[in-house]
Design a protein around this motif. Structure first.
Motif, PDB file in Angstrom:
ATOM      1  N   ASN A 150       0.822  -1.200   0.000  1.00  0.00           N
ATOM      2  CA  ASN A 150       0.000   0.000   0.000  1.00  0.00           C
ATOM      3  C   ASN A 150       0.856   1.249   0.000  1.00  0.00           C
ATOM      4  N   ILE A 151       0.847   2.000  -1.078  1.00  0.00           N
ATOM      5  CA  ILE A 151       1.562   3.274  -1.043  1.00  0.00           C
ATOM      6  C   ILE A 151       0.609   4.429  -1.230  1.00  0.00           C
ATOM      7  N   LYS A 156       5.895  -2.706   2.230  1.00  0.00           N
ATOM      8  CA  LYS A 156       5.464  -1.328   2.363  1.00  0.00           C
ATOM      9  C   LYS A 156       6.704  -0.476   2.239  1.00  0.00           C
ATOM     10  N   ASN A 188       9.273   2.624   3.528  1.00  0.00           N
ATOM     11  CA  ASN A 188       9.773   3.192   4.763  1.00  0.00           C
ATOM     12  C   ASN A 188       9.177   4.573   4.961  1.00  0.00           C
TER      13      ASN A 188
END
Lengths: 270, 502
Positions: free
Chosen positions: B250-251, B300, B302
């Protein structure tokens, strides 16, 4: 017994494994990753209608949106429009702009999304929504646009061969200082208009049309709304072929299906 | 009952890792605990010990031992490899950042210092920039990290401002440790700076929104391969949805991002360099990298890495507020949403390049084009319209007819053909054919082909009926001059006369 135990456990652990996955999501969410909000897993939650019209639509008692227009019912749930004309509805974001508001703590900027939605076959809607995130604004604007869908009457220019392709007569609409006028055009003219109202007319399903405008068309917001009002006026114009009153005055759907509406809505199984 | 035992275990950190392990079903570890728990009469939270002992049972150890350290350690030693990995899932980042002596807003840049008296060397990160500005130019900006997204323009403008003495006088001076005087630029105390920052930020935001609009119409409709598997998605929305549902990656929604292609390319490069996206450790082979990401759920990005900030539109909203502050502000008034939903805000000039009917001049609006034609060619379309009493359709036909003829280098009045536009223009100037519009009984008025626009999207067709001159027609009562001189009695008589007629 042992078997059932293991079945339970497997189910339980399976469930728990999955639950833990979700818990992991939430854990991650609580951390820093959540700032980047993503697609919701359950986008299509089951729709529980809240209005009478919604319930009738869900039960498929109302099959076309034209029945709703006939009685001028206000549409308050966007899922109604979704159900009735979802397959062909196409939305387009016309503009995202930042708007600022002075607060005690400085300025607050948000995004405002202008969306037009239509099926290119006689239905258009306009929506605008303001929000902190672009995606939320767009989503809200699409919902509002669906709620404002309006029918478009099309007619012929000369001979009534084939499908209607242009506005039935000269119609105008106004909003603010802008007056927009739509004039019928022969087949093959295309839409002769400024770029933004042109999108609106294309999504309405009008193939050929001349337009003129008056007033400060710099205020594109008002210009688009004036064009939308003009499109809406196509069905507000009484032409001779509509003189004949529809003889049978049918019952309103609320009366026709009153028995279904009287049933208390199914409560969610707890 | 069993649930209760499970939940108590989850609280313990080691229990965490246990459950993950068991849910993956790796290493052939048998689901042990239920039988164990039912047989054990204690409801201790130390259920892991029970499991432990069960494992030991499998390993041919027949005794139940609850609290002997040996078994505890032994059981745990079996888990050692996994445990290390899982243990430090979210904590490792904390440690790393504490270990780093980097400041919190350290970010990679690359810009040339624009100030004078400087060698214009390339500065590669923010810490160096701050030091450089302090030592070489004796400047310190307060909250410079608020403007990293617009840093180039900001420094450019300041490099010019700093030469202005008035400005220098207004700046405060502070003295640093070594006794050097340093100018302090603080937006709170120096309002020009604040206005400048806000203006630059707004400009940048508008640019970013334009880029995003372009992307939404063009790039987002292209195909792209998923970052993690071989799946190719038709357009960007489907790609993001796939990465979320299949890989839990998920970005953010594509509508909230800019320069998405660059963003995805950076992520792909990281993966190709065998670097984990979240903890950014390097691994030896792609398979090991995959295994690591799967186990630790590092699908995910950072959140601390500030390289990704420039890809999110929300960071451009206000200087100094990035998505973290917006997160915290979530409780703030989302409630006053209805007041802002008016259409009046949208002010935008739409420039449609209009070609002059006769020459090659291009104007930006239809009105300008009409004025140009009056000035240059003595051709007043509106007057001709009034004089000849043309209605809407006839004017349209006229415009299209003229355009058609000019395209063919023919004069509309004399119908003589010429070789090129220049000659035609020359002829028309000489004979003043501009005003010689063919009379109404000419055939072309009825020719349907002139109802179709000769030029696609001809703005002159849209704009010729600009009736802004008689805009006040409805409001003003046009009283002819002679009536003003008449006396009221005369008027009354006139009215009576009219009434009698009726």
């Amino acid at each position: 017994m042992a078997d059932s135990g293991t079945a339970d456990s497997r189910g339980g652990r399976g469930g728990f494994g999955r639950g833990f996955g979700r818990g992991g999501d939430r854990g991650r969410g609580r951390g820093r990753g959540r700032g980047r909000r993503g697609a919701r897993k359950e986008d299509d939650k089951e729709w529980v209608p809240v209005t009478k019209l919604g319930r009738l639509v869900k039960e498929n008692k109302i099959k076309t949106i034209e029945e709703i227009y006939l009685y001028s019912f206000p549409i308050k749930e966007y899922q109604i429009v979704d159900r009735l004309i979802s397959t062909t509805l196409k939305d387009e974001v016309m503009k995202i702009m930042p708007v600022q508001k002075q607060t005690r703590a400085g300025q607050r900027t948000r995004f405002k999304a202008f969306v037009v939605i239509g099926d290119s076959n006689g239905h258009v809607g306009l929506g605008v929504k303001c929000s902190k995130e672009v995606a939320t604004a767009i989503r809200g604007a699409i919902i509002l646009a669906k709620l404002s869908v309006i029918p478009v009457r099309r007619g012929y220019w000369g001979s009534s061969l084939g499908e209607p392709h242009t506005v039935p007569c000269k119609v105008t609409g106004r909003c603010g200082s802008v007056i927009a006028r739509l004039v019928p055009a022969p087949r093959g003219t295309g839409i002769v208009a400024a770029p933004t109202p042109k999108k609106l007319l294309q999504l309405a399903g009008i193939t050929d049309c001349y337009t003129t405008s008056r007033g400060s068309t710099r205020t594109l917001g008002n210009f688009v709304k004036a064009t939308f009002a003009a499109i809406g006026n196509t069905y507000g114009f009484l032409t001779p072929d509509l003189w004949k009153d529809s003889d049978e005055i049918k019952q309103s759907p609320y009366q026709e299906f009153s028995d279904i509406l009287a049933k208390a809505p199914d409560k969610r199984k707890s | 009952m069993t649930d209760g035992q499970w939940t108590s275990v989850t609280n313990a950190r080691h229990g965490n890792s246990r459950i993950n392990k068991s849910s993956f079903g790796t290493r052939g570890r048998i689901k042990p605990s239920y039988k164990n728990n039912t047989s054990s009469s204690t409801n201790k939270s130390s259920d892991h010990l029970n499991k432990n002992s069960y494992n030991n049972n499998i390993n041919n150890n027949n005794t139940y031992t609850f609290s002997s350290n040996n078994n505890y350690e032994q059981g745990f030693s079996l888990l050692n490899e996994d445990e290390d990995e899982n243990d430090s899932s979210d904590d490792s980042l904390e440690q790393e950042n504490n270990d780093n002596s980097l400041k919190p807003y350290h970010i990679e840049l690359s810009l040339k210092c624009p100030f004078e008296n400087c060698q214009h060397e390339l500065i590669s990160n923010s810490t160096k920039l701050i030091d450089h500005l302090k030592e070489l130019h004796k400047l310190r900006f307060v909250n410079l990290h608020h403007v990293y997204l617009i840093i180039e323009r900001y420094l450019d403008i300041w490099s010019k401002k700093i030469n202005d003495d008035n400005v220098i006088q207004q700046l405060k001076i502070e003295v640093d440790n070594e006794g050097n005087k340093i100018y302090l630029i603080d937006p709170d105390k120096f309002p020009d700076d604040k206005i400048l920052r806000e203006k630059l930020q707004l400009d940048k935001l508008n640019e970013v929104l334009q880029i995003q609009a372009y992307e939404r119409n063009n790039d987002a409709k292209l195909e792209r391969k998923c970052l993690f598997c071989k799946n190719i998605s038709e357009n960007r929305t489907i790609l993001f949805r796939h990465m979320f549902t299949e890989h839990n990656f998920n970005i953010g929604l594509p509508d909230n991002l800019v320069n998405v292609n660059d963003f995805l390319t950076i992520l792909e490069d990281k993966l190709n360099n065998l670097q984990c996206l979240y903890c950014e450790k390097r691994f030896t082979t792609p398979a090991v990298l995959r295994k690591h990401m799967r186990k630790k759920k590092h699908f995910k990005i950072n959140a601390r890495n500030r390289i990704y900030d420039k890809f999110y539109v929300i960071n451009y909203l206000e200087p100094g507020k990035n998505w973290e502050t917006f997160e915290k502000e979530n409780y703030e008034s989302d409630e006053d949403y209805n007041k802002d939903d008016s259409w009046d805000d949208w002010n935008e000039e739409e420039y449609q390049s209009t070609n002059c009917l006769y020459c090659t001049n291009v104007s930006s609006t239809a009105k300008e084009c009409l004025n140009h034609m009056i000035k240059e060619h003595n051709f007043d379309l509106l007057e001709i319209r009034n004089k000849m009493g043309l209605d809407f359709y006839q004017t349209v036909i006229l415009i299209n007819y003229i355009r058609y003829n000019v395209n063919n280098n023919t004069c509309m009045a004399c119908l003589t053909n010429y070789e090129n536009p220049k000659e035609l223009l020359h002829h028309m100037n000489n004979e003043n054919c501009f005003i010689k519009v063919p009379s109404l009984d000419n055939e072309f008025w009825k020719d349907p082909k002139y109802l179709l626009p000769t030029i696609q999207d001809d703005p002159l067709l849209v704009g010729f009926e600009d009736l802004s001159d008689d805009k006040d027609d409805d409001l003003l009562l046009h009283i002819p001059d002679n009536t003003i001189e008449k006396t009221p009695e005369n008027l009354e008589e006139q009215f009576k006369h009219l009434l009698k007629i009726n």
